[in-house]
Design a protein around this motif. Structure first.
Motif, PDB file in Angstrom:
ATOM      1  N   UNK A  72       0.859  -1.185   0.000  1.00 23.22           N
ATOM      2  CA  UNK A  72       0.000   0.000   0.000  1.00 23.22           C
ATOM      3  C   UNK A  72       0.898   1.239   0.000  1.00 23.22           C
ATOM      4  N   UNK A  73       0.362   2.381  -0.447  1.00 21.78           N
ATOM      5  CA  UNK A  73       1.181   3.592  -0.504  1.00 21.78           C
ATOM      6  C   UNK A  73       1.541   4.143   0.872  1.00 21.78           C
ATOM      7  N   UNK A  74       2.608   4.908   0.914  1.00 24.06           N
ATOM      8  CA  UNK A  74       2.973   5.657   2.116  1.00 24.06           C
ATOM      9  C   UNK A  74       1.869   6.663   2.417  1.00 24.06           C
ATOM     10  N   UNK A  75       1.440   6.725   3.658  1.00 28.63           N
ATOM     11  CA  UNK A  75       0.401   7.682   4.059  1.00 28.63           C
ATOM     12  C   UNK A  75       0.956   8.877   4.812  1.00 28.63           C
ATOM     13  N   UNK A  76       2.140   8.694   5.407  1.00 22.86           N
ATOM     14  CA  UNK A  76       2.650   9.677   6.364  1.00 22.86           C
ATOM     15  C   UNK A  76       4.153   9.807   6.181  1.00 22.86           C
ATOM     16  N   UNK A  77       4.638  11.043   6.149  1.00 21.28           N
ATOM     17  CA  UNK A  77       6.071  11.301   6.005  1.00 21.28           C
ATOM     18  C   UNK A  77       6.547  12.198   7.139  1.00 21.28           C
ATOM     19  N   UNK A  78       7.638  11.808   7.766  1.00 20.41           N
ATOM     20  CA  UNK A  78       8.319  12.659   8.743  1.00 20.41           C
ATOM     21  C   UNK A  78       9.652  13.064   8.120  1.00 20.41           C
ATOM     22  N   UNK A  79       9.759  14.328   7.739  1.00 14.53           N
ATOM     23  CA  UNK A  79      10.975  14.831   7.093  1.00 14.53           C
ATOM     24  C   UNK A  79      11.966  15.279   8.165  1.00 14.53           C
ATOM     25  N   UNK A  80      12.882  14.366   8.465  1.00 10.81           N
ATOM     26  CA  UNK A  80      13.814  14.561   9.577  1.00 10.81           C
ATOM     27  C   UNK A  80      15.276  14.554   9.137  1.00 10.81           C
ATOM     28  N   UNK A  81      15.578  14.107   7.934  1.00 13.26           N
ATOM     29  CA  UNK A  81      16.968  13.924   7.499  1.00 13.26           C
ATOM     30  C   UNK A  81      17.789  15.194   7.734  1.00 13.26           C
ATOM     31  N   UNK A  82      18.968  15.001   8.296  1.00 14.90           N
ATOM     32  CA  UNK A  82      19.823  16.135   8.657  1.00 14.90           C
ATOM     33  C   UNK A  82      21.262  15.673   8.711  1.00 14.90           C
ATOM     34  N   UNK A  83      22.164  16.540   8.285  1.00 14.81           N
ATOM     35  CA  UNK A  83      23.591  16.288   8.400  1.00 14.81           C
ATOM     36  C   UNK A  83      24.213  17.521   9.033  1.00 14.81           C
ATOM     37  N   UNK A  84      24.283  17.531  10.378  1.00 17.01           N
ATOM     38  CA  UNK A  84      24.740  18.727  11.070  1.00 17.01           C
ATOM     39  C   UNK A  84      25.246  18.369  12.457  1.00 17.01           C
ATOM     40  N   UNK A  93       0.181   9.039  -4.104  1.00 15.62           N
ATOM     41  CA  UNK A  93      -0.428   7.940  -3.360  1.00 15.62           C
ATOM     42  C   UNK A  93      -1.344   8.437  -2.260  1.00 15.62           C
ATOM     43  N   UNK A  94      -0.938   9.516  -1.597  1.00 14.11           N
ATOM     44  CA  UNK A  94      -1.782  10.102  -0.564  1.00 14.11           C
ATOM     45  C   UNK A  94      -3.067  10.651  -1.168  1.00 14.11           C
ATOM     46  N   UNK A  95      -2.944  11.368  -2.282  1.00 14.43           N
ATOM     47  CA  UNK A  95      -4.111  11.970  -2.923  1.00 14.43           C
ATOM     48  C   UNK A  95      -5.101  10.907  -3.393  1.00 14.43           C
ATOM     49  N   UNK A  96      -4.583   9.794  -3.883  1.00 13.22           N
ATOM     50  CA  UNK A  96      -5.458   8.722  -4.357  1.00 13.22           C
ATOM     51  C   UNK A  96      -6.318   8.175  -3.223  1.00 13.22           C
ATOM     52  N   UNK A  97      -5.762   8.170  -2.018  1.00 13.41           N
ATOM     53  CA  UNK A  97      -6.513   7.690  -0.856  1.00 13.41           C
ATOM     54  C   UNK A  97      -7.218   8.797  -0.103  1.00 13.41           C
ATOM     55  N   UNK A  98      -7.083  10.053  -0.583  1.00 15.73           N
ATOM     56  CA  UNK A  98      -7.677  11.223   0.071  1.00 15.73           C
ATOM     57  C   UNK A  98      -7.244  11.341   1.532  1.00 15.73           C
ATOM     58  N   UNK A  99      -6.015  10.908   1.802  1.00 13.60           N
ATOM     59  CA  UNK A  99      -5.469  11.032   3.156  1.00 13.60           C
ATOM     60  C   UNK A  99      -3.958  11.106   3.068  1.00 13.60           C
ATOM     61  N   UNK A 100      -3.379  12.062   3.780  1.00 15.24           N
ATOM     62  CA  UNK A 100      -1.928  12.141   3.863  1.00 15.24           C
ATOM     63  C   UNK A 100      -1.514  13.029   5.019  1.00 15.24           C
ATOM     64  N   UNK A 101      -0.365  12.702   5.597  1.00 18.12           N
ATOM     65  CA  UNK A 101       0.182  13.504   6.678  1.00 18.12           C
ATOM     66  C   UNK A 101       1.664  13.739   6.413  1.00 18.12           C
TER      67      UNK A 101
END
Length: 252
Positions: free
Chosen positions: A80-92, A131-139
């Protein structure tokens, strides 16, 4: 959608805040993708700790083709598609004594942070939005900082990139909202302790703790728990917002 039904991608998910977020979502029953660039051993160990509801997948988030492949692999793994993304990547590394000063910082240092923080978020949002739009849900939950409100240490490159990410958070919320996708940010201060804050002297931690109403420095686990709110049904009418999670140090 309940958190237990979500498929959550955490970029930079092998260490620090990312690992805390992975564990928080897994604790609530979600399936999690632990994205890593150079921390494969830690990512695989974390996936093994969680079990069948976790998978560790390598990708450099600054590379759009790699992110597309990551998202496709995640969907293939979980069906199933990804529903939720946490954008945390960091190099510091947060080291006030070693930071570049305004008089000598080079554009290459700012560009490096913009590439990871802003381009990385842009890539993951664009790769997962269909994928989020297709399911009408995303975070989408972006990780920010309280330093652009209270720049007690002038980390010029890091702070500028995170401020740009807040702007992207708010503009993306406007575009993606009609598809049922919310975009928010949680912003922390100094956390006790991550790889990024490991160079910070104990005296600084103690000073920050004494300035907060809670008289403590926020932990990665406390910070990560706030991401659960933005992923939960309780925040379904909240988008384009920035929640500061720092024990009350910044209150505006």
């Amino acid at each position: 959608m309940k958190i237990a039904d979500q498929i959550v991608l955490v970029t930079g998910g092998a260490r620090g805040v990312g690992a805390a977020a992975v564990r928080a979502f897994a604790r609530e029953g979600a399936r999690v993708i632990i994205n890593w660039r150079a921390s494969g051993e830690a990512a695989n160990a974390l996936a093994a700790e969680i079990g069948d509801r976790a998978v560790a997948l390598q990708a450099d988030v600054t590379d759009r083709a790699a992110v597309d492949a990551l998202v496709a692999a995640a969907q293939g793994h979980f069906g199933a598609p990804v529903t939720t993304v946490v954008n945390n990547a960091l190099d510091y590394s947060f080291n006030g004594d070693a930071r570049s000063q305004m008089t000598d910082i080079g554009w290459d240092e700012l560009a490096a942070q913009f590439s990871t923080v802003v381009r990385g978020a842009l890539n993951t949002i664009q790769a997962t939005a269909p994928g989020m739009a297709a399911g009408k849900f995303g975070r989408v939950i972006n990780i920010g900082t309280n330093l652009f409100q209270n720049p007690v240490v002038p980390y010029h490159d890091y702070t500028a990139a995170k401020a740009a990410l807040l702007s992207l958070t708010r503009t993306a919320a406007g575009d993606l909202g009609p598809d049922g996708i919310t975009v928010n940010m949680i912003s922390g201060g100094l956390l006790r302790t991550t790889d990024a804050s490991a160079a910070t002297p104990d005296a600084v931690f103690d000073l920050i703790a004494g300035m907060t109403p809670l008289r403590s420095v926020t932990t990665p686990e406390e910070f990560a728990d706030a991401a659960l709110f933005f992923a939960s049904p309780w925040s379904r009418a909240v988008t384009g917002q920035n929640l500061v999670v720092d024990g009350g140090l910044v209150r505006d």
